[in-house]
Motif scaffolding. Structure first.
Motif, PDB file in Angstrom:
ATOM      1  N   ASP A  59       0.814  -1.216   0.000  1.00 53.26           N
ATOM      2  CA  ASP A  59       0.000   0.000   0.000  1.00 53.26           C
ATOM      3  C   ASP A  59       0.847   1.266   0.000  1.00 53.26           C
ATOM      4  O   ASP A  59       2.047   1.237   0.270  1.00 53.26           O
ATOM      5  N   TYR A  71      -4.144   3.841  -0.572  1.00 52.45           N
ATOM      6  CA  TYR A  71      -4.526   2.898  -1.624  1.00 52.45           C
ATOM      7  C   TYR A  71      -3.492   1.791  -1.710  1.00 52.45           C
ATOM      8  O   TYR A  71      -2.369   1.916  -1.191  1.00 52.45           O
ATOM      9  N   GLU A 100     -14.972   2.348   1.570  1.00 50.46           N
ATOM     10  CA  GLU A 100     -13.813   1.781   0.872  1.00 50.46           C
ATOM     11  C   GLU A 100     -14.273   1.286  -0.492  1.00 50.46           C
ATOM     12  O   GLU A 100     -15.445   0.947  -0.681  1.00 50.46           O
ATOM     13  N   ALA A 154      -8.911   1.383  -2.010  1.00 50.96           N
ATOM     14  CA  ALA A 154      -8.644   2.747  -1.540  1.00 50.96           C
ATOM     15  C   ALA A 154      -9.647   3.101  -0.465  1.00 50.96           C
ATOM     16  O   ALA A 154     -10.827   2.740  -0.549  1.00 50.96           O
TER      17      ALA A 154
END
Length: 208
Positions: A59, A71, A100, A154
């Motif tokens: 990430d 993200y 999300e 994300a």
């Protein structure tokens, strides 16, 4: 106020990673102890397969302040424990009103969602599918296919994760299992402990 520089990341749909990541973590089979109904089958799988990596995450985290996004990419191996598919631990956001999104890149999976009051929803995810996880939903990913499940995700930077909500209820209300053919089905989890009204009310609020 300091302006942050734009960045880009290239997704590796084969390996399940991405360029430009600031962090990486993985969950091995032993980390999923207690999530499956058939404990003997779980122990046998660990004995046979070893402590294999079930899923890993790369990430990009700009910080934990509000008004920004984290993200990344998650990759999950195919596999089963008895008739239950490989899955993630699952969580609700620590600030439960944060949403999300997941974007399927490879493989076939499910997003299993549960409301604080115990309602279940399932979203199937395949390549080019966007799954929107609304605020207040507990969610976990399940690989129901025969190859790696790779998804981009994300969520707001200040969301946080609460993994204990599933453990305290002794799992999610339903389990995703093989239907004996090429598909899946939901069955009730007899160990499930519903959340009380006070717990539900405490979750269903706006967070600063």
């Amino acid at each position: 106020m300091m302006m942050r520089e734009p960045v880009s990341s290239v997704v590796d749909t084969i390996g399940g990673g991405m360029s430009g990541n600031t962090g990486r973590y993985e969950k091995r089979l032993s980390d999923l102890n207690g999530l499956y109904a058939d404990e003997a089958a779980f122990d046998a799988a660990v004995e046979k397969l070893g402590d294999v990596v079930v899923y890993d995450v790369e990430d990009f985290r700009p910080g934990t302040h509000s008004g920004d996004l984290i993200y990344g990419v998650t990759r999950m191996s195919p596999g089963k424990i008895a008739d239950e598919f490989f899955l993630t631990r699952g969580h609700i956001h620590a600030k439960a009103d944060r949403p999300e999104i997941y974007y399927g890149q490879k493989g076939l999976g499910l997003m299993q969602l549960e409301s604080p009051a115990g309602e279940t929803r399932i979203v199937e995810i395949e390549p080019q599918t966007i799954c929107y996880v609304p605020p207040f939903w507990i969610h976990r990913s399940v690989n129901i296919g025969n190859e790696d499940l790779v998804m981009v995700f994300a969520y707001p930077s200040d969301s946080g994760q609460d993994y204990g909500i599933i453990e305290s209820s002794r799992g999610m209300r339903h389990r995703v299992v093989s239907d004996g053919a090429e598909g899946w089905k939901l069955i009730e989890n007899p160990a499930y402990q519903p959340r009380g009204e006070d717990t539900v009310r405490a979750l269903m609020k706006s967070y600063t």
